[in-house]
Design an enzyme around this catalytic site. Structure first.
Site, PDB file in Angstrom:
ATOM      1  N   HIS A 246      37.691  36.956  49.973  1.00 45.55           N
ATOM      2  CA  HIS A 246      37.332  37.304  48.605  1.00 45.55           C
ATOM      3  C   HIS A 246      36.361  38.476  48.547  1.00 45.55           C
ATOM      4  O   HIS A 246      36.426  39.288  47.624  1.00 45.55           O
ATOM      5  CB  HIS A 246      36.728  36.076  47.917  1.00 45.55           C
TER       6      HIS A 246
ATOM      7  N   SER B  37      36.176  40.181  40.879  1.00 44.63           N
ATOM      8  CA  SER B  37      36.196  38.755  40.544  1.00 44.63           C
ATOM      9  C   SER B  37      35.977  38.578  39.031  1.00 44.63           C
ATOM     10  O   SER B  37      36.740  39.127  38.256  1.00 44.63           O
ATOM     11  CB  SER B  37      35.154  38.018  41.393  1.00 44.63           C
TER      12      SER B  37
END
Length: 288
Positions: A234, A99
């Site tokens: 995610h 991320s």
């Protein structure tokens, strides 16, 4: 077996190692997500070759760095991390970032690759982030604490449980705010593709990083590129840690075989990793 030497003071400020390795052949430097800490990588050494040392980056405002000032931007953060890595480049280095950490790892990789005093990183692993030239989080500039907490919660990390405890939330919020401020103002500072092989990873149901956005990391390297797509969202890597690290370990074993050290008295530059053949489209998007 001898006890591995402690990290140099400047490096010890930035890196945490959960498991010391005697005479490592490679260091894997791991960059946490926004709001994350080195704890995200506490078990990674269990899935890697025993001569790979895992170093997790500790951003300011985390763990024993609670009182440290936050960097002004991702570029400044990358400058400091790259400098702290200097004395640890006595062995090959690979980078992994998830991320926000993927963007920081990319910026650090570009700085290390531009340093003529040491070989470039053997490989850059990026996860859960669109390629730098696609990143635009400017909408976060107006986000409130409630907005940020809702976003973090929606992404589904197990680590967000701590944010439901008021005392811990108050302790953690400054770091979360600082990280999302970095993201809100981030613009890629590296325009020339780095000659470092890149492996991009994402979950097939990631709302932050679609598969094509992950594939766009191919534009950041003049060397080999590979895309790996895993089932999940995610934070697919929390559930599929062993599988992800199996892929990473395979690359690192290959990189260590390709990267040789000159014999004593040899002249000339140390050879870097050799490019892999470019994978076909079917090979690039591996889905399990």
């Amino acid at each position: 077996m001898t006890t591995p030497a402690p990290l140099p003071p400047a490096a010890a400020r930035w890196f945490r190692r959960q498991h010391r390795v005697d005479g490592p052949r490679l260091r894997l430097v791991c960059f946490p997500h926004a709001g994350g800490s080195p704890a995200a990588y506490r078990t990674w050494h269990r899935h890697l070759p025993e001569d790979v040392e895992v170093l997790a980056v500790c951003y300011p405002g985390r763990q024993d760095r609670i009182g440290d000032p936050f960097p002004a931007g991702v570029a400044e953060l990358a400058d400091e991390v790259a400098a702290a890595l200097g004395p640890l480049r006595d062995v090959p280095v690979a980078l992994f970032g998830h991320s926000m950490g993927a963007l920081v790892a990319y910026e650090v990789a570009a700085r290390l690759a531009a340093d003529p005093g040491a070989p470039p990183p053997v490989r850059l692993f990026v996860s859960g982030s669109p390629a730098p030239h696609l990143v635009d989080h400017s909408a976060l500039r107006a986000a409130t604490d409630e907005d940020l907490l809702a976003l973090v919660d929606a992404l589904g990390s197990d680590s967000t449980d701590a944010l439901r405890i008021p005392a811990l939330r108050e302790l953690l919020m400054p770091g979360i705010r600082a990280d999302f401020r970095l993201l809100a103002h981030y613009r890629a500072t590296t325009t020339t593709p780095a000659g470092v092989p890149v492996v991009a990873c994402t979950g097939d149901d990631d709302p932050v990083c679609a598969v094509e956005a992950a594939r766009a990391w191919s534009a950041t390297t003049e060397s080999a590129f590979e895309l790996n797509v895993f089932p999940g969202g995610h934070f697919y890597l929390e559930l599929l840690e062993a599988e992800l690290l199996g892929r990473i370990a395979g690359h690192l074993r290959s990189d260590l075989r390709l990267r040789t050290t000159p014999q004593h008295g040899a002249t000339g530059p140390r050879p870097g990793p050799q490019p892999r053949p470019q994978p076909t489209a079917a090979q690039s998007a591996q889905t399990h």
